[in-house]
Design an enzyme around this catalytic site. Structure first.
Site, PDB file in Angstrom:
ATOM      1  N   HIS A  39      33.897 103.160  58.015  1.00 27.98           N
ATOM      2  CA  HIS A  39      32.743 103.587  58.812  1.00 27.98           C
ATOM      3  C   HIS A  39      32.957 104.997  59.347  1.00 27.98           C
ATOM      4  CE1 HIS A  39      35.194 102.389  62.353  1.00 27.98           C
ATOM      5  NE2 HIS A  39      34.412 103.202  63.015  1.00 27.98           N
ATOM      6  N   TYR A  93      34.564 100.071  75.552  1.00 30.12           N
ATOM      7  CA  TYR A  93      34.242  98.722  75.082  1.00 30.12           C
ATOM      8  C   TYR A  93      35.052  97.640  75.788  1.00 30.12           C
ATOM      9  CZ  TYR A  93      38.168  98.331  71.623  1.00 30.12           C
ATOM     10  OH  TYR A  93      39.385  98.233  71.000  1.00 30.12           O
ATOM     11  N   LYS A 123      54.839 106.492  86.191  1.00 29.67           N
ATOM     12  CA  LYS A 123      54.585 105.283  86.964  1.00 29.67           C
ATOM     13  C   LYS A 123      53.340 104.526  86.480  1.00 29.67           C
ATOM     14  CE  LYS A 123      54.241 107.086  91.052  1.00 29.67           C
ATOM     15  NZ  LYS A 123      53.972 107.184  92.519  1.00 29.67           N
TER      16      LYS A 123
END
Length: 408
Positions: free
Chosen positions: A82, A149, A184
């Protein structure tokens, strides 16, 4: 930033593209504030945002299902992605609508779209390499596409999400032409990949979801010869017409040639799905040499039964779930910095990371389905025989329920 709402909150492919467009802009603007030494200009901002908007324009019906499950069965070895189609669609849109845009901008946008694929341009030819890691990051998998997403799908499915992408965007810096993160924040990064893996396990590859996907693929395969669906992927001027409505096209068509495909879609509508028989997780010490299980493997493992199984009665789903880098730890491909006064970047090896984090980064799950409810018992038995023959044990945790085996 903790309570902001951005366009990607609504779950659709169009809204996802808007969300990535917005986040890409936020990311590049954040890096721009680092200083003039990065040389980020208006052209860079525009190309990164355009890449975010257009990166998924090449997706076909049902996105990855079309690319990974349907096309490989009809293209006879032809490689298609794609990302490549997105690049062709960008060219088509610009030519078709006579859009006046700088050719260098289009080149850069297309390179950014391909950045995480096997068709990416050589790194040595890229200017400001770090810009190519914002939308589709082939270097280590941290990109705004995932930010959008993951947050979107956790919200849409009612799942908790303890990954805070804002922390990463606030602390990222460019060191040596690479986006690096404060040391961190390594647990925040791990939560990004762990949340993605959890979505794959509980949502994207849920047994019912995969049953529906297998049925949709079967319907497309049965309709392909008559509708010539696969031919659309070669021509952008035809490809843009191919979307999720292909199912409705099949469903309402009166043509006898589409009867089998119509029947499958009707079964999906009525929730008369292929029956999930069972699954097992491939033992960890055999994952490296694992080969996909096929329907033939299961049929050939049948010993005694009142019926004779055929390959077309069985559906197999080989599910790979990882942290974006297969069996490798994605944290090892990411560079960190100690504090904002430091110009040194470094990776964090496994032995310096919390021992509570996993030592294995990929699961391989094999699922078997019966396309006919009366064959659940026979297929489940053959599936167990296959496990015993392959591993000497049955890796599956639960037996197939007797009630399901007796269903007629």
């Amino acid at each position: 930033m903790a309570h902001m709402v951005y366009p990607g909150a609504v779950h659709s492919r169009f809204e996802h593209s808007l969300g990535v467009y917005w986040l890409a802009g936020q990311a590049v603007h954040k890096l721009k504030t680092q200083g003039l030494e990065l040389g980020i200009d208006r052209f860079d901002v525009q190309t990164v945002k355009l890449a975010g908007l257009l990166h998924d324009i090449g997706h076909g019906p049902f996105s990855h299902l079309f690319e990974r499950e349907f096309l490989p069965q009809v293209l006879n070895g032809y490689k298609w992605s794609h990302e490549q189609m997105s690049v062709k669609m960008v060219d088509h849109i610009v030519d078709k609508h006579h859009i006046e845009i700088d050719s260098e901008a289009i080149r850069r946008v297309k390179e950014m779209i391909l950045a995480s694929s096997e068709f990416a341009s050589p790194k040595s030819t890229r200017e400001k390499h770090f810009l190519y890691d914002i939308v589709a990051n082939g270097r280590n998998g941290i990109d705004v596409d995932k930010f959008d997403y993951i947050i979107r799908d956790c919200r849409a499915c009612g799942l908790g999400c303890n990954f805070q992408f804002q922390r990463l965007m606030e602390t990222m810096r460019v060191i040596g032409d690479e986006i690096c993160y404060r040391a961190k924040e390594y647990l925040t990064i791990h939560k990004l990949f762990a949340t993605r893996a959890d979505l794959y396990r509980t949502v994207y590859t849920h047994p019912k979801v995969k049953a529906i996907e297998i049925m949709i693929v079967d319907a497309l395969l049965k309709a392909n010869d008559y509708l010539d669906i696969a031919s659309h992927v070669q021509d952008p001027s035809q490809y843009w017409k191919l979307d999720d409505t292909i199912l409705k096209t099949i469903e309402i068509a009166p043509d006898q040639e589409l009867r089998e495909a119509r029947d499958l879609i009707l079964r999906v509508r009525r929730r008369d799905l292929y029956q999930f028989c069972n699954e097992y997780t491939v033992p960890k010490d055999t994952v490296e040499n694992f080969k996909d299980v096929t329907a033939q493997d299961i049929v050939c493992s049948q010993k005694t039964s009142g019926v004779i199984l055929r390959e077309e009665d069985v559906a197999i789903c080989n599910v790979r779930i990882d942290l974006t880098r297969g069996r490798l730890n994605p944290l090892e491909s990411i560079n960190f910095f100690k504090d904002y006064d430091s110009e040194e970047k470094f990776s964090i090896p496994d032995d310096r990371i919390s021992h509570l984090l996993p030592t294995s980064y990929q699961d391989m799950i094999v699922r078997v389905y019966s396309k006919k409810p009366e064959l659940v018992g026979a297929i489940s038995e053959a599936f167990e025989n296959f496990q015993l023959k392959t591993y000497g044990i049955k890796p599956q945790v639960h037996a197939t329920p007797e009630k399901k085996k007796r269903r007629m």
